[in-house]
Design an enzyme around this catalytic site. Sequence first.
Site, mmCIF file in Angstrom:
data_model
loop_
_atom_site.group_PDB
_atom_site.id
_atom_site.type_symbol
_atom_site.label_atom_id
_atom_site.label_comp_id
_atom_site.label_asym_id
_atom_site.label_seq_id
_atom_site.Cartn_x
_atom_site.Cartn_y
_atom_site.Cartn_z
ATOM 1 N N LYS A 150 0.849 -1.217 0.000
ATOM 2 C CA LYS A 150 0.000 0.000 0.000
ATOM 3 C C LYS A 150 0.877 1.257 0.000
ATOM 4 O O LYS A 150 0.646 2.179 -0.770
ATOM 5 C CB LYS A 150 -0.894 0.062 1.252
ATOM 6 C CG LYS A 150 -1.838 -1.104 1.433
ATOM 7 C CD LYS A 150 -2.784 -0.859 2.599
ATOM 8 C CE LYS A 150 -2.126 -0.853 3.965
ATOM 9 N NZ LYS A 150 -1.682 -2.156 4.475
ATOM 10 N N ARG A 190 11.249 -0.601 10.629
ATOM 11 C CA ARG A 190 10.212 -0.179 11.570
ATOM 12 C C ARG A 190 10.259 -1.069 12.801
ATOM 13 O O ARG A 190 10.515 -2.262 12.684
ATOM 14 C CB ARG A 190 8.832 -0.322 10.914
ATOM 15 C CG ARG A 190 8.354 0.921 10.241
ATOM 16 C CD ARG A 190 7.127 0.681 9.414
ATOM 17 N NE ARG A 190 6.026 0.037 10.130
ATOM 18 C CZ ARG A 190 4.817 -0.117 9.607
ATOM 19 N NH1 ARG A 190 4.569 0.322 8.389
ATOM 20 N NH2 ARG A 190 3.866 -0.713 10.287
ATOM 21 N N ARG A 211 11.548 -5.142 5.219
ATOM 22 C CA ARG A 211 11.220 -3.763 4.812
ATOM 23 C C ARG A 211 12.182 -2.734 5.404
ATOM 24 O O ARG A 211 12.486 -2.748 6.600
ATOM 25 C CB ARG A 211 9.786 -3.446 5.257
ATOM 26 C CG ARG A 211 9.391 -2.008 5.027
ATOM 27 C CD ARG A 211 7.904 -1.797 4.963
ATOM 28 N NE ARG A 211 7.171 -2.307 6.108
ATOM 29 C CZ ARG A 211 5.846 -2.381 6.153
ATOM 30 N NH1 ARG A 211 5.128 -2.006 5.113
ATOM 31 N NH2 ARG A 211 5.245 -2.849 7.225
ATOM 32 N N ARG A 256 -0.111 -8.641 13.762
ATOM 33 C CA ARG A 256 -0.764 -7.663 12.885
ATOM 34 C C ARG A 256 -1.559 -8.355 11.780
ATOM 35 O O ARG A 256 -2.623 -7.902 11.390
ATOM 36 C CB ARG A 256 0.291 -6.721 12.279
ATOM 37 C CG ARG A 256 0.765 -5.674 13.293
ATOM 38 C CD ARG A 256 2.120 -5.069 12.955
ATOM 39 N NE ARG A 256 2.186 -4.449 11.656
ATOM 40 C CZ ARG A 256 3.312 -4.343 10.938
ATOM 41 N NH1 ARG A 256 4.451 -4.816 11.396
ATOM 42 N NH2 ARG A 256 3.290 -3.764 9.770
ATOM 43 N N ARG A 284 -9.715 0.555 8.998
ATOM 44 C CA ARG A 284 -9.150 -0.763 9.282
ATOM 45 C C ARG A 284 -10.142 -1.672 9.978
ATOM 46 O O ARG A 284 -9.792 -2.790 10.336
ATOM 47 C CB ARG A 284 -7.924 -0.597 10.173
ATOM 48 C CG ARG A 284 -6.609 -0.729 9.438
ATOM 49 C CD ARG A 284 -5.536 -0.491 10.446
ATOM 50 N NE ARG A 284 -4.301 -1.143 10.185
ATOM 51 C CZ ARG A 284 -3.247 -0.544 9.634
ATOM 52 N NH1 ARG A 284 -3.333 0.675 9.206
ATOM 53 N NH2 ARG A 284 -2.116 -1.188 9.513
HETATM 54 P P1 AMP Z 1 0.752 0.752 9.232
HETATM 55 O O1 AMP Z 1 1.864 1.722 9.039
HETATM 56 O O2 AMP Z 1 -0.432 1.084 8.366
HETATM 57 O O3 AMP Z 1 1.193 -0.681 9.081
HETATM 58 O O4 AMP Z 1 0.249 0.913 10.754
HETATM 59 C C1 AMP Z 1 1.121 0.658 11.840
HETATM 60 C C2 AMP Z 1 0.339 0.546 13.119
HETATM 61 O O5 AMP Z 1 -0.334 1.781 13.390
HETATM 62 C C3 AMP Z 1 -0.775 -0.505 13.142
HETATM 63 O O6 AMP Z 1 -0.286 -1.799 13.420
HETATM 64 C C4 AMP Z 1 -1.678 0.037 14.246
HETATM 65 O O7 AMP Z 1 -1.119 -0.199 15.513
HETATM 66 C C5 AMP Z 1 -1.609 1.539 14.000
HETATM 67 N N1 AMP Z 1 -2.657 1.979 13.046
HETATM 68 C C6 AMP Z 1 -2.473 2.467 11.778
HETATM 69 N N2 AMP Z 1 -3.642 2.767 11.196
HETATM 70 C C7 AMP Z 1 -4.604 2.453 12.094
HETATM 71 C C8 AMP Z 1 -6.027 2.514 12.088
HETATM 72 N N3 AMP Z 1 -6.701 2.927 11.005
HETATM 73 N N4 AMP Z 1 -6.692 2.120 13.192
HETATM 74 C C9 AMP Z 1 -6.037 1.691 14.292
HETATM 75 N N5 AMP Z 1 -4.699 1.588 14.380
HETATM 76 C C10 AMP Z 1 -3.977 1.973 13.292
#
Ligand code: AMP
Length: 215
Positions: free
Chosen positions: A13, A161, A127, A172, A88
């Site tokens: 994404k 990360r 990554r 996740r 999400r």
């Molecule tokens: P990402 O960078 O999209 O993989 O998000 C990293 C982390 O941020 C996720 O594992 C969640 O802990 C938090 N996070 C990101 N977007 C959301 C969302 N829409 N709702 C809840 N937690 C989020």
Amino acid sequence: MNILFLGAPGCGKGTQSKIIIEKYKIPQISTGDLLRNEIQSKTDLGLQIKDIISSGKFVSDEIVLKLVSKKLGQDDCEDGFILDGYPRNIAQAESLDKLFNDKNLTLEYVFLIDVPSEILIQRCIGRLICDSCGWITNSFFDDKNEKEKCSKCNQGILLKREDDNEETIKKRLNVYHEQTAPIIQFYDKKNILCSIDGQKKPSEISEDISRILNP
Ligand code: AMP
């Protein structure tokens, strides 16, 4: 052009969002990036969510809605935007619907980037993200190393990360299947869902997306 990217952690994404930003000059709203910025800046919110993100759980719907709502109200979103990582779960998808109604906005494309779980784990473990330009690369597939200089901007350093370790990635992915996957149906019913084969090369995926955006 209002776009949403949907898919499991590591599906691409972020990579595809970055390509669209450059091509169509519209901003990306990544809730993950917004939350990580809060942590890096050590804000009250950042301190509150640090452990939640490290454990692979979701931050509360209320917090992410506030962040997205604020971003959508900014001038640079007037000609369109890319939502990445939001919504999400079903509750967030419903809140987003309401927010779009209130702001008179329409969601035009939802791209689901489809990748099998075993590939996702390897992609996340490898990554690497540039701490300056945000370019995403991979230690397994692109022959890059952690902490090396970014070859895209020649300024930043490639970093991992904190939540890209095997244990957290598995959590996740479970959370994705339990909470996020049901929103695929939600958007399919609205006839705006486009499923994309995420196993192809990033450039090929981007061509598939472009063909849909510019038929
Ligand atoms: P990402 O960078 O999209 O993989 O998000 C990293 C982390 O941020 C996720 O594992 C969640 O802990 C938090 N996070 C990101 N977007 C959301 C969302 N829409 N709702 C809840 N937690 C989020």
